[in-house]
Design a protein around this motif. Structure first.
Motif, PDB file in Angstrom:
ATOM      1  N   PRO A  76      39.348 -23.328  86.483  1.00  0.00           N
ATOM      2  CA  PRO A  76      39.807 -24.349  85.541  1.00  0.00           C
ATOM      3  C   PRO A  76      40.935 -25.165  86.163  1.00  0.00           C
ATOM      4  CG  PRO A  76      39.684 -22.184  84.506  1.00  0.00           C
ATOM      5  CD  PRO A  76      39.527 -21.968  85.974  1.00  0.00           C
ATOM      6  N   SER A  77      41.009 -26.420  85.801  1.00  0.00           N
ATOM      7  CA  SER A  77      42.057 -27.285  86.352  1.00  0.00           C
ATOM      8  C   SER A  77      43.352 -27.107  85.569  1.00  0.00           C
ATOM      9  CB  SER A  77      41.615 -28.749  86.301  1.00  0.00           C
ATOM     10  OG  SER A  77      41.331 -29.129  84.965  1.00  0.00           O
ATOM     11  N   GLY A  78      44.475 -27.374  86.242  1.00  0.00           N
ATOM     12  CA  GLY A  78      45.771 -27.403  85.572  1.00  0.00           C
ATOM     13  C   GLY A  78      46.371 -26.057  85.248  1.00  0.00           C
ATOM     14  N   ILE A  79      45.870 -24.977  85.845  1.00  0.00           N
ATOM     15  CA  ILE A  79      46.426 -23.654  85.567  1.00  0.00           C
ATOM     16  C   ILE A  79      47.322 -23.236  86.721  1.00  0.00           C
ATOM     17  CG2 ILE A  79      45.875 -21.201  85.385  1.00  0.00           C
ATOM     18  CD1 ILE A  79      43.543 -21.842  83.690  1.00  0.00           C
ATOM     19  N   ASP A  80      48.616 -23.035  86.435  1.00  0.00           N
ATOM     20  CA  ASP A  80      49.525 -22.532  87.460  1.00  0.00           C
ATOM     21  C   ASP A  80      50.240 -21.265  87.019  1.00  0.00           C
ATOM     22  OD1 ASP A  80      51.228 -23.577  85.564  1.00  0.00           O
ATOM     23  OD2 ASP A  80      51.985 -25.184  86.848  1.00  0.00           O
ATOM     24  N   GLN A  81      50.050 -20.847  85.746  1.00  0.00           N
ATOM     25  CA  GLN A  81      50.614 -19.603  85.254  1.00  0.00           C
ATOM     26  C   GLN A  81      49.591 -18.886  84.378  1.00  0.00           C
ATOM     27  OE1 GLN A  81      54.310 -20.671  83.252  1.00  0.00           O
ATOM     28  NE2 GLN A  81      55.496 -20.087  85.071  1.00  0.00           N
ATOM     29  N   LEU A  82      49.529 -17.575  84.513  1.00  0.00           N
ATOM     30  CA  LEU A  82      48.654 -16.757  83.687  1.00  0.00           C
ATOM     31  C   LEU A  82      49.325 -15.423  83.389  1.00  0.00           C
ATOM     32  CD1 LEU A  82      45.171 -17.293  85.433  1.00  0.00           C
ATOM     33  CD2 LEU A  82      45.764 -18.028  83.115  1.00  0.00           C
TER      34      LEU A  82
ATOM     35  N   GLN B   4      52.240  -8.586  81.626  1.00  0.00           N
ATOM     36  CA  GLN B   4      53.266  -9.474  82.156  1.00  0.00           C
ATOM     37  C   GLN B   4      52.875 -10.901  81.802  1.00  0.00           C
ATOM     38  OE1 GLN B   4      52.935  -7.706  86.282  1.00  0.00           O
ATOM     39  NE2 GLN B   4      55.151  -7.984  86.224  1.00  0.00           N
ATOM     40  N   ALA B   5      53.858 -11.678  81.352  1.00  0.00           N
ATOM     41  CA  ALA B   5      53.572 -13.022  80.855  1.00  0.00           C
ATOM     42  C   ALA B   5      53.984 -14.088  81.867  1.00  0.00           C
ATOM     43  CB  ALA B   5      54.292 -13.263  79.529  1.00  0.00           C
ATOM     44  N   ASN B   6      53.200 -15.172  81.881  1.00  0.00           N
ATOM     45  CA  ASN B   6      53.541 -16.393  82.610  1.00  0.00           C
ATOM     46  C   ASN B   6      53.852 -16.152  84.087  1.00  0.00           C
ATOM     47  OD1 ASN B   6      53.326 -17.863  80.158  1.00  0.00           O
ATOM     48  ND2 ASN B   6      55.429 -17.268  79.619  1.00  0.00           N
ATOM     49  N   LEU B   7      52.957 -15.436  84.749  1.00  0.00           N
ATOM     50  CA  LEU B   7      53.100 -15.219  86.186  1.00  0.00           C
ATOM     51  C   LEU B   7      52.639 -16.454  86.945  1.00  0.00           C
ATOM     52  CD1 LEU B   7      51.683 -11.588  86.479  1.00  0.00           C
ATOM     53  CD2 LEU B   7      54.086 -12.279  86.563  1.00  0.00           C
ATOM     54  N   ASN B   8      53.362 -16.825  87.978  1.00  0.00           N
ATOM     55  CA  ASN B   8      52.939 -17.941  88.817  1.00  0.00           C
ATOM     56  C   ASN B   8      51.684 -17.545  89.595  1.00  0.00           C
ATOM     57  OD1 ASN B   8      55.104 -19.639  88.075  1.00  0.00           O
ATOM     58  ND2 ASN B   8      56.442 -18.652  89.581  1.00  0.00           N
ATOM     59  N   ILE B   9      50.723 -18.455  89.639  1.00  0.00           N
ATOM     60  CA  ILE B   9      49.416 -18.158  90.212  1.00  0.00           C
ATOM     61  C   ILE B   9      49.225 -18.907  91.522  1.00  0.00           C
ATOM     62  CG2 ILE B   9      46.921 -18.324  89.829  1.00  0.00           C
ATOM     63  CD1 ILE B   9      48.397 -16.247  88.116  1.00  0.00           C
ATOM     64  N   LEU B  10      48.751 -18.200  92.533  1.00  0.00           N
ATOM     65  CA  LEU B  10      48.429 -18.839  93.803  1.00  0.00           C
ATOM     66  C   LEU B  10      47.292 -19.839  93.623  1.00  0.00           C
ATOM     67  CD1 LEU B  10      48.288 -15.709  96.174  1.00  0.00           C
ATOM     68  CD2 LEU B  10      50.270 -17.163  95.707  1.00  0.00           C
TER      69      LEU B  10
ATOM     70  N   ALA C 256      45.952 -12.992  92.374  1.00  0.00           N
ATOM     71  CA  ALA C 256      46.452 -14.358  92.343  1.00  0.00           C
ATOM     72  C   ALA C 256      47.935 -14.429  92.016  1.00  0.00           C
ATOM     73  CB  ALA C 256      45.662 -15.190  91.328  1.00  0.00           C
ATOM     74  N   ALA C 257      48.550 -13.299  91.636  1.00  0.00           N
ATOM     75  CA  ALA C 257      49.980 -13.280  91.364  1.00  0.00           C
ATOM     76  C   ALA C 257      50.779 -12.781  92.565  1.00  0.00           C
ATOM     77  CB  ALA C 257      50.277 -12.406  90.157  1.00  0.00           C
TER      78      ALA C 257
END
Length: 381
Positions: free
Chosen positions: A61-67, A294-300, A374-375
């Protein structure tokens, strides 16, 4: 009746292997992540190292940098959901056999030839259903295409029928109906990965082709089962579906090593749907979300994940041409405890690796998977 039931269960297991069960790590296999739902895809071509190339379709998906990461449990269908399954699949058909071998396994057979099996444990729940219209006729036309080492069946021979509308219902309407019916089971987010409109003309032509090729011959006794006369009543949609979280599909294949008892099941759904409703339903190892870990991890991003792949190989001499051919962002279930009471759902980049090896002076293609957290950028085995 119990012995007969066991025979039917064994038969059902043999013919319903659209998605293999928890069989552990396979050294030679194909893992083919596809573009799920409405995810955009792009293509990356680059050289990572000597004999290590990327020529890959990439989907995310586009625009995802945190999960988030999530804690989940293997799904267990309760009595209400089992009743919903009976209503969806068996309907008004008369049940002539219902055998419960233990608290986890139940087999159903109806007077009109419908068969359903339910089973669940800490490793995951499984539902398998088929009608006599699906098996053996449509089943053998779909599932005869398996190359050695492939993790899933190959539907390339049906590519011309992908997303094709059928007279009884449009493709999109069929997908919506299936999703709506499965939603009553509490399956959460469901996305379509592949949908094929199987019109009866194409099914009849495929039967003729496979008969001429000899691929319809039963290896047990040399018999051939033919429908021969097909009609509009046989029109149906075959769908490969994904469960998902936060718009990200859950990884559909198993990973881990069976000798270490670290195998974790992927999850997937396959459906054959006609004017009559479900002709085939396979639900493999769904998960139930319990809490955010864990919330709002930065994604590679995919380039950073590919750098992690390159790092994996930096101390390995690659003597044979090796290509990364596919990559997709998934949620991957991982072990938390060996008790398997809980799992962690981790966002990860999943890559297909293709290596061409000369074996006895003939080229041999070796397939494997690499899963990158990805984290953290670490490899998930």
């Amino acid at each position: 009746m119990l012995n007969i039931g066991k025979l039917h269960v064994l038969s059902l297991l043999l013919v319903l292997l659209v998605f293999p069960g928890c069989q552990g790590h396979q050294e030679h296999k194909i893992v083919t992540p596809g573009t799920s739902g409405n995810n955009p895809s792009n293509h990356i071509q680059k050289q990572l190292d000597s004999n290590l190339e990327v020529n890959a379709k990439v989907a995310a998906p586009s625009g995802i940098d945190q999960l988030n990461t999530y804690l989940v449990t293997a799904w267990k269908f309760d009595e209400e959901q089992i009743q919903l399954l009976e209503d969806l699949c068996i309907g008004e058909s008369k049940i002539i056999q219902k055998d419960s071998f233990d608290e986890h396994h139940t087999f159903y057979r109806t007077a009109d030839g419908r068969e359903m099996m339910t089973d669940w444990s800490k490793m995951g729940a499984n539902i398998h259903f088929q009608t006599p219209e699906f098996s053996p006729y449509i089943r053998q036309l779909l599932f005869n295409y398996v190359r050695p080492g492939e993790a899933r069946y190959n539907f390339n021979h049906l590519s011309r029928l992908r997303n094709q509308d059928l007279p009884f219902m449009s493709c999109s309407q069929a997908v919506d109906e299936v999703k709506e019916k499965l939603a009553f089971l509490g399956m959460g987010e469901i996305y379509e990965e592949e949908v094929y409109g199987l019109n009866y003309h194409s099914l009849q032509a495929e039967e003729k082709l496979q008969k001429e090729k000899g691929s319809l011959t039963d290896p047990r006794d040399g018999s051939i089962t033919l429908k021969e006369q097909w009609s509009e009543k046989d029109d149906c949609y075959y769908m490969v579906l994904h469960c998902g979280i936060d718009g990200i599909p859950i990884y559909p294949d198993d990973h881990g090593i069976v000798e270490n008892n670290t195998v974790v099941c992927g999850t997937s759904i396959a459906v054959c749907y006609s004017l009559r409703g479900f002709e085939y339903l396979s639900i493999y190892s769904p998960y139930q979300e319990t809490s955010v870990d864990q919330a709002n991890l930065n994604i590679l991003d995919v380039e950073e994940a590919l750098s992690a792949v390159a790092k994996k190989y930096e101390n390995i001499i690659i003597s044979d041409p090796t290509t990364i051919t596919d990559g997709e962002l998934y949620y991957v279930p991982t072990l938390v405890q060996r008790s398997r009471d809980s799992y962690k759902m981790v966002p990860a980049w999943c890559f297909t690796v293709e290596k061409i090896i000369n074996k006895n002076e003939k080229p041999y293609t070796y397939y494997d998977q690499i899963i990158i957290d990805a984290a953290t950028g670490g490899e998930i085995l």
